[in-house]
Enzyme design. Structure first.
Site, PDB file in Angstrom:
ATOM      1  N   LYS A  95     -32.954  -5.208  -0.395  1.00 53.54           N
ATOM      2  CA  LYS A  95     -31.495  -5.291  -0.223  1.00 53.54           C
ATOM      3  C   LYS A  95     -30.955  -3.926   0.227  1.00 53.54           C
ATOM      4  O   LYS A  95     -31.633  -3.243   0.989  1.00 53.54           O
ATOM      5  CB  LYS A  95     -30.842  -5.811  -1.504  1.00 53.54           C
ATOM      6  N   HIS A 121     -29.744 -15.494   3.412  1.00 54.79           N
ATOM      7  CA  HIS A 121     -29.717 -15.145   1.983  1.00 54.79           C
ATOM      8  C   HIS A 121     -28.336 -15.483   1.421  1.00 54.79           C
ATOM      9  O   HIS A 121     -27.327 -15.351   2.115  1.00 54.79           O
ATOM     10  CB  HIS A 121     -30.026 -13.654   1.817  1.00 54.79           C
ATOM     11  N   GLU A 126     -26.469 -13.929  -0.417  1.00 59.87           N
ATOM     12  CA  GLU A 126     -25.515 -12.811  -0.344  1.00 59.87           C
ATOM     13  C   GLU A 126     -24.893 -12.721   1.042  1.00 59.87           C
ATOM     14  O   GLU A 126     -23.776 -12.234   1.203  1.00 59.87           O
ATOM     15  CB  GLU A 126     -26.237 -11.511  -0.741  1.00 59.87           C
ATOM     16  N   GLU A 159     -33.674 -20.165  -3.651  1.00 61.66           N
ATOM     17  CA  GLU A 159     -33.144 -19.143  -4.537  1.00 61.66           C
ATOM     18  C   GLU A 159     -31.834 -19.632  -5.150  1.00 61.66           C
ATOM     19  O   GLU A 159     -30.778 -19.550  -4.508  1.00 61.66           O
ATOM     20  CB  GLU A 159     -32.864 -17.860  -3.756  1.00 61.66           C
ATOM     21  N   GLY A 161     -30.603 -11.796  -9.650  1.00 59.14           N
ATOM     22  CA  GLY A 161     -30.156 -10.558 -10.284  1.00 59.14           C
ATOM     23  C   GLY A 161     -29.553 -10.755 -11.668  1.00 59.14           C
ATOM     24  O   GLY A 161     -28.926  -9.845 -12.213  1.00 59.14           O
TER      25      GLY A 161
HETATM   26  O1  LIG Z   1     -32.039 -12.258  -4.174  1.00 57.42           O
HETATM   27  C1  LIG Z   1     -33.165 -12.410  -4.538  1.00 57.42           C
HETATM   28  C2  LIG Z   1     -33.596 -12.341  -5.916  1.00 57.42           C
HETATM   29  O2  LIG Z   1     -33.235 -11.093  -6.475  1.00 57.42           O
HETATM   30  P1  LIG Z   1     -33.760 -10.728  -7.942  1.00 57.42           P
HETATM   31  O3  LIG Z   1     -33.311  -9.313  -8.163  1.00 57.42           O
HETATM   32  O4  LIG Z   1     -35.244 -10.868  -7.907  1.00 57.42           O
HETATM   33  O5  LIG Z   1     -33.142 -11.709  -8.885  1.00 57.42           O
HETATM   34  C3  LIG Z   1     -34.218 -12.643  -3.551  1.00 57.42           C
HETATM   35  O6  LIG Z   1     -33.674 -12.805  -2.295  1.00 57.42           O
HETATM   36  C4  LIG Z   1     -35.092 -11.559  -3.426  1.00 57.42           C
HETATM   37  O7  LIG Z   1     -34.323 -10.576  -2.837  1.00 57.42           O
END
Ligand SMILES: O=C(COP(=O)(O)O)[C@@H](O)CO
Length: 249
Positions: free
Chosen positions: A13, A97, A99, A167, A173
């Site tokens: 990131k 992603h 984000e 994800e 996170g």
């Molecule tokens: O966002 C993701 C997960 O992040 P974590 O910090 O492992 O929860 C994934 O796209 C990996 O960047």
């Protein structure tokens, strides 16, 4: 179901300065000494791709970008094209992603267009999908994720190397992870949507799991049916943690 070799990809990131090259170097050396049983990639910020690629050259670590523009070049201030990523030494790119979907308004159609741009530049796209907590609590996780797969994979995709990453937004996170049953259910739905969209071409690309993957939970997650690897955020920043996940394969 035929499973291809697993892929463990780290997404740094917006983290990383020149000092982070030591982590890439440590990862390379560890994998030189004891090869991984999977593919390994790191996706540093764009400013570091060139230097990370140079650092890991000759070893097993692949390098990826975190996004790309749909155009090859032009007046797009602040953007990086797929060709530029290839030129800098990347061979993969994370697309869609959550984000970027939430923070930059990226739609499924944008992700599909970026996927085509990435493939045209010779990059292997890792296409991200995932539901929000509200969508899961409403019982819509499978429907939301399946629709994202359908909308984000260009219909023309066939034969090229790519991966999909599931994800759940609420697991990123946060330290929270879905149950293994929930992961299996969504990965099964992702596979079904890939096959419905691409036919045979949707059967073999790996489906990565991402969201609070760490050395302590990687082994059990990686054993779940249709989990073809992991997309790792925070735990990919330190080589020792990332190696803990890689060694869990
Ligand atoms: O966002 C993701 C997960 O992040 P974590 O910090 O492992 O929860 C994934 O796209 C990996 O960047």
């Amino acid at each position: 179901m035929k499973q291809s070799v697993k892929l463990i990809a780290g997404n740094w990131k917006m983290n990383g300065v020149a000092g982070s090259l030591a982590e890439a170097e440590a990862l390379k050396q560890a994998l030189d000494a004891e090869p991984a049983a999977c593919r390994v990639a790191v996706c540093p910020p764009a400013t570091l791709i060139d230097r990370v690629a140079t650092t890991v050259k000759g070893g097993a670590v692949e390098v990826g970008g975190q996004d790309c523009h749909v155009e090859v070049c032009g007046a797009f201030t602040g953007c990086v094209s797929a060709e530029m990523l290839t030129d800098a030494g990347a061979s993969l790119v994370i697309l869609g992603h959550s984000e970027r979907r939430a923070g930059f308004g990226e739609t499924d159609a944008d992700v599909a267009a970026k996927t085509e741009a990435a493939l045209a530049a010779g990059l292997e796209p890792i296409i991200c999908v995932g539901e929000t907590l509200e969508q899961r609590q409403a019982g819509d996780a499978v429907a939301v994720v399946s629709a994202q797969v359908t909308g984000s994979l260009p219909e023309s995709l066939s034969g090229e190397a790519f991966a999909v990453a599931y994800e759940p937004v609420w697991a990123i996170g946060t330290g929270l992870t879905p149950t293994l049953e929930q992961i299996e259910e969504v990965h099964g739905a992702v596979r079904a949507a890939m096959v419905a969209r691409l036919g045979e071409g949707g059967r073999t690309a790996p489906i990565l799991y991402g969201g609070s993957v760490k050395p302590s939970n990687a082994a059990e997650i990686l054993k779940v049916a249709e989990v073809g690897g992991a997309l790792v955020g925070g735990a990919s920043l330190k080589a020792a943690d990332f190696l803990g996940i890689i060694r869990a394969v």
